[in-house]
Design a protein around this motif. Structure first.
Motif, PDB file in Angstrom:
ATOM      1  N   GLY A  66       0.817  -1.213   0.000  1.00  0.00           N
ATOM      2  CA  GLY A  66       0.000   0.000   0.000  1.00  0.00           C
ATOM      3  C   GLY A  66       0.849   1.261   0.000  1.00  0.00           C
ATOM      4  O   GLY A  66       0.581   2.216  -0.736  1.00  0.00           O
ATOM      5  N   SER A  67       1.884   1.271   0.831  1.00  0.00           N
ATOM      6  CA  SER A  67       2.731   2.465   0.891  1.00  0.00           C
ATOM      7  C   SER A  67       3.517   2.651  -0.391  1.00  0.00           C
ATOM      8  O   SER A  67       3.722   3.789  -0.834  1.00  0.00           O
ATOM      9  N   GLU A  68       3.949   1.583  -1.038  1.00  0.00           N
ATOM     10  CA  GLU A  68       4.664   1.725  -2.306  1.00  0.00           C
ATOM     11  C   GLU A  68       3.738   2.260  -3.390  1.00  0.00           C
ATOM     12  O   GLU A  68       4.157   3.063  -4.223  1.00  0.00           O
ATOM     13  N   PHE A  69       2.485   1.843  -3.369  1.00  0.00           N
ATOM     14  CA  PHE A  69       1.542   2.338  -4.359  1.00  0.00           C
ATOM     15  C   PHE A  69       1.281   3.828  -4.162  1.00  0.00           C
ATOM     16  O   PHE A  69       1.345   4.617  -5.102  1.00  0.00           O
ATOM     17  N   VAL A 106       2.496   0.381  -9.717  1.00  0.00           N
ATOM     18  CA  VAL A 106       2.042  -0.991  -9.986  1.00  0.00           C
ATOM     19  C   VAL A 106       3.246  -1.909 -10.207  1.00  0.00           C
ATOM     20  O   VAL A 106       3.292  -3.039  -9.699  1.00  0.00           O
ATOM     21  N   ALA A 107       4.255  -1.428 -10.937  1.00  0.00           N
ATOM     22  CA  ALA A 107       5.460  -2.239 -11.163  1.00  0.00           C
ATOM     23  C   ALA A 107       6.169  -2.534  -9.841  1.00  0.00           C
ATOM     24  O   ALA A 107       6.630  -3.665  -9.606  1.00  0.00           O
ATOM     25  N   ASN A 108       6.263  -1.538  -8.946  1.00  0.00           N
ATOM     26  CA  ASN A 108       6.896  -1.766  -7.644  1.00  0.00           C
ATOM     27  C   ASN A 108       6.102  -2.746  -6.802  1.00  0.00           C
ATOM     28  O   ASN A 108       6.685  -3.569  -6.091  1.00  0.00           O
ATOM     29  N   MET A 109       4.777  -2.658  -6.861  1.00  0.00           N
ATOM     30  CA  MET A 109       3.954  -3.601  -6.107  1.00  0.00           C
ATOM     31  C   MET A 109       4.148  -5.025  -6.608  1.00  0.00           C
ATOM     32  O   MET A 109       4.273  -5.965  -5.817  1.00  0.00           O
ATOM     33  N   LEU A 110       4.181  -5.203  -7.908  1.00  0.00           N
ATOM     34  CA  LEU A 110       4.392  -6.544  -8.465  1.00  0.00           C
ATOM     35  C   LEU A 110       5.768  -7.074  -8.098  1.00  0.00           C
ATOM     36  O   LEU A 110       5.932  -8.257  -7.776  1.00  0.00           O
ATOM     37  N   ARG A 111       6.765  -6.218  -8.128  1.00  0.00           N
ATOM     38  CA  ARG A 111       8.115  -6.629  -7.768  1.00  0.00           C
ATOM     39  C   ARG A 111       8.167  -7.026  -6.291  1.00  0.00           C
ATOM     40  O   ARG A 111       8.753  -8.042  -5.930  1.00  0.00           O
ATOM     41  N   ALA A 112       7.543  -6.226  -5.427  1.00  0.00           N
ATOM     42  CA  ALA A 112       7.551  -6.525  -3.993  1.00  0.00           C
ATOM     43  C   ALA A 112       6.766  -7.799  -3.689  1.00  0.00           C
ATOM     44  O   ALA A 112       7.178  -8.596  -2.846  1.00  0.00           O
ATOM     45  N   ALA A 113       5.657  -8.011  -4.346  1.00  0.00           N
ATOM     46  CA  ALA A 113       4.871  -9.219  -4.117  1.00  0.00           C
ATOM     47  C   ALA A 113       5.598 -10.445  -4.642  1.00  0.00           C
ATOM     48  O   ALA A 113       5.493 -11.530  -4.073  1.00  0.00           O
ATOM     49  N   GLY A 114       6.353 -10.289  -5.708  1.00  0.00           N
ATOM     50  CA  GLY A 114       7.115 -11.415  -6.257  1.00  0.00           C
ATOM     51  C   GLY A 114       8.264 -11.823  -5.365  1.00  0.00           C
ATOM     52  O   GLY A 114       8.672 -12.976  -5.350  1.00  0.00           O
ATOM     53  N   GLU A 115       8.799 -10.900  -4.593  1.00  0.00           N
ATOM     54  CA  GLU A 115       9.909 -11.217  -3.709  1.00  0.00           C
ATOM     55  C   GLU A 115       9.492 -12.155  -2.585  1.00  0.00           C
ATOM     56  O   GLU A 115      10.284 -12.944  -2.116  1.00  0.00           O
ATOM     57  N   THR A 116       8.257 -12.077  -2.159  1.00  0.00           N
ATOM     58  CA  THR A 116       7.827 -12.894  -1.031  1.00  0.00           C
ATOM     59  C   THR A 116       7.717 -14.365  -1.407  1.00  0.00           C
ATOM     60  O   THR A 116       7.872 -15.216  -0.555  1.00  0.00           O
ATOM     61  N   GLY A 117       7.461 -14.675  -2.649  1.00  0.00           N
ATOM     62  CA  GLY A 117       7.293 -16.062  -3.054  1.00  0.00           C
ATOM     63  C   GLY A 117       8.590 -16.742  -3.436  1.00  0.00           C
ATOM     64  O   GLY A 117       8.642 -17.943  -3.599  1.00  0.00           O
ATOM     65  N   ARG A 118       9.667 -15.983  -3.561  1.00  0.00           N
ATOM     66  CA  ARG A 118      10.945 -16.560  -3.982  1.00  0.00           C
ATOM     67  C   ARG A 118      11.690 -17.161  -2.796  1.00  0.00           C
ATOM     68  O   ARG A 118      11.657 -16.643  -1.703  1.00  0.00           O
ATOM     69  N   THR A 119      12.389 -18.246  -3.093  1.00  0.00           N
ATOM     70  CA  THR A 119      13.295 -18.792  -2.100  1.00  0.00           C
ATOM     71  C   THR A 119      14.694 -18.307  -2.432  1.00  0.00           C
ATOM     72  O   THR A 119      15.037 -18.165  -3.610  1.00  0.00           O
ATOM     73  N   PRO A 120      15.512 -18.031  -1.437  1.00  0.00           N
ATOM     74  CA  PRO A 120      16.854 -17.542  -1.731  1.00  0.00           C
ATOM     75  C   PRO A 120      17.668 -18.614  -2.444  1.00  0.00           C
ATOM     76  O   PRO A 120      17.514 -19.803  -2.170  1.00  0.00           O
ATOM     77  N   PRO A 121      18.505 -18.213  -3.384  1.00  0.00           N
ATOM     78  CA  PRO A 121      19.298 -19.209  -4.103  1.00  0.00           C
ATOM     79  C   PRO A 121      20.321 -19.852  -3.184  1.00  0.00           C
ATOM     80  O   PRO A 121      20.758 -19.260  -2.196  1.00  0.00           O
ATOM     81  N   LYS A 122      20.687 -21.060  -3.533  1.00  0.00           N
ATOM     82  CA  LYS A 122      21.700 -21.774  -2.732  1.00  0.00           C
ATOM     83  C   LYS A 122      23.052 -21.134  -2.998  1.00  0.00           C
ATOM     84  O   LYS A 122      23.401 -20.834  -4.128  1.00  0.00           O
ATOM     85  N   GLY A 123      23.796 -20.924  -1.970  1.00  0.00           N
ATOM     86  CA  GLY A 123      25.099 -20.302  -2.121  1.00  0.00           C
ATOM     87  C   GLY A 123      25.147 -18.944  -1.442  1.00  0.00           C
ATOM     88  O   GLY A 123      26.168 -18.284  -1.443  1.00  0.00           O
TER      89      GLY A 123
END
Length: 125
Positions: A66-69, A106-123
């Protein structure tokens, strides 16, 4: 009726030496054992506590989105207002940059929402 022709319920023939009284005794014994195991399981089970981490994480994400929007739209409107004041193009700068701010939000919201579903890469990167 002859008991020797009855089956044991599992497709096998009943043994002739087992009487109904013996079967009832075995059934009561198994029922008692089952009751004891259930009681032990209930004693071991902890009362369920509400999972507060999932609700707080969801609220954190909602406030962030919400704040990013709002920030994206306000920055776009601010830049448009500044350009209108500087060049005297009112209201076109405000309209154009408000739309740019909306798109960026909208682009920032999509980017922020996409970060929550990602798992950190190994390494660790």
């Amino acid at each position: 009726m002859d008991d020797r022709n009855k089956t044991d319920g599992q497709g096998g023939e009943r043994r002739p030496e087992e009487s109904d009284a013996e079967l009832q005794g075995r059934l009561r014994g198994l029922g008692g054992a089952l009751d004891r195991v259930r009681a032990e399981k209930r004693a071991e089970a902890k009362p369920a506590e509400p999972d507060r981490t999932s609700t707080s994480a969801g609220m954190t994400l909602a406030f962030r989105l919400g704040s990013e929007f709002v920030a994206g739209v306000l920055v776009g409107a601010g830049i448009g207002w500044g350009i209108d004041r500087l060049f005297g193009t009112s209201p076109w700068g405000m309209i154009v940059f408000l739309l740019f701010g909306f798109g960026a939000a909208v682009a920032n919201m999509l980017r922020a929402a996409g970060e929550t579903g990602r798992t950190p890469p190994k390494g660790g990167r």
